[in-house]
Design an enzyme around this catalytic site. Structure first.
Site, short mmCIF file in Angstrom:
data_model
loop_
_atom_site.label_atom_id
_atom_site.label_comp_id
_atom_site.label_asym_id
_atom_site.label_seq_id
_atom_site.Cartn_x
_atom_site.Cartn_y
_atom_site.Cartn_z
N CYS A 176 42.45 44.90 44.70
CA CYS A 176 41.88 46.12 44.11
C CYS A 176 42.28 47.34 44.96
O CYS A 176 43.44 47.69 45.03
CB CYS A 176 40.36 45.97 43.97
N ASP A 232 42.66 44.19 32.11
CA ASP A 232 42.11 45.14 33.09
C ASP A 232 42.08 46.53 32.47
O ASP A 232 43.12 47.20 32.34
CB ASP A 232 42.98 45.13 34.34
N HIS A 267 40.15 42.72 35.61
CA HIS A 267 40.19 43.13 37.01
C HIS A 267 39.44 42.10 37.87
O HIS A 267 38.53 41.43 37.41
CB HIS A 267 39.53 44.51 37.14
#
Length: 299
Positions: A176, A232, A267
């Protein structure tokens, strides 16, 4: 998504606290580094959270100095190992908590000296304790300069070289927020390869984050494997396409970089302690990560 908030204009943000307060923060942080999970990531998905044994490993906290600041880090390595390949593990926005420490232990099980520096240490004593995402982003994450991160990663690699690691065989991986930093470090550090897990590729430049991965795509110093989820919502697939085009026009390391996109993943699909975890994608990505490092001379 979390990484979209990183496009904040930093000019209006207040500076950090005093050196004395920083010393206090370091003491508090050292007591909790790599222990427990971020409050914002709870409830813990105990049925999927992986716990890697530290038996037969050398694990624990270390510090190393960068520009006069003692950077805390979690490290894991095979016990009594020497001349080990090195991997720098870059955390999410939650800092170095149990998940990141476990990732470091997984790398140690694969034969690496893994170092996960707490890259928010100057800005917060415990980023994992925040209960509001907006506060974490504005009070901690948004105040971390990219230049600071690059220097702290350089320091981690140097520490590794003095403590059983082979600095001619260094890789970096990040998740991330850390995925974006892995891309940037691939254009900065003396490394062999990088693996970026769902790191943002484009964004609005700011004073503390003047460059985005797409801006350095043509001049990487090491090839990057990008691992992304097609679902995502915070990283549109067209940004991957733009990055692929930029990489193809770049130098040898840039053009050697690759992407893998998992159709059913969103994600944080590698974060086994969260509901976003997707076992098949996470396990495939991990296998590809290790293979990428091996193929590019890290292992």
């Amino acid at each position: 998504m979390l990484h979209r908030d990183l496009e904040t204009d930093f000019d209006s943000l207040r500076p950090g606290r005093s050196t004395e307060a920083g010393a206090s923060r370091r003491t508090t942080l050292k007591a909790a580094l790599g222990v427990g999970y971020s409050a914002l990531a709870l409830p813990l998905m105990a049925q999927t959270a992986i716990k890697t044994s530290s038996g037969d490993l050398s694990v624990g906290e270390i510090t190393y100095k960068v520009n006069g600041f003692e950077v805390p880090a979690y490290r894991a390595a095979p016990a009594n190992g020497t001349n080990l390949p090195v991997v720098l593990v870059i955390h999410e926005i939650f800092g170095v908590h149990e998940y990141i420490a476990d990732v470091a232990r997984r790398f140690a099980r694969a034969g690496y000296l893994a170092i996960a520096p707490e890259l928010f240490a100057r800005q917060s004593d415990d980023p994992g304790s925040y209960g509001e995402m907006a506060k974490l982003m504005s009070e901690v994450v948004a105040k971390v300069p990219d230049a600071q991160v690059m220097a702290d990663l350089d320091g981690a690699a140097a520490w590794a070289g003095a403590n059983g690691g082979d600095t001619s065989r260094v890789g970096v991986t990040g998740f991330c927020w850390g995925g974006r930093q892995a891309w940037l470090y691939a254009a900065h550090g003396n490394i062999k390869a990088a693996v970026a897990w769902y790191g943002r590729l484009v964004g609005t430049p700011s004073r503390l984050m003047p460059t985005n991965p797409i801006d350095i795509a043509t001049r990487l110093r090491a090839p990057v494997l990008g691992l992304y989820g097609a679902q995502d919502a915070g990283i549109p697939l067209d940004t991957l396409d733009k990055m692929k085009t930029a990489l193809a026009a770049g130098n040898a390391a840039s053009s050697a970089s690759q992407f893998v996109v998992y159709p059913e993943a969103s994600h944080a699909f590698h974060a086994d302690y969260r509901a976003s975890y997707r076992k098949e994608a996470a396990e495939d990505g991990w296998t590809r990560c290790l293979a990428w490092f091996k193929a590019n001379g890290v292992a």
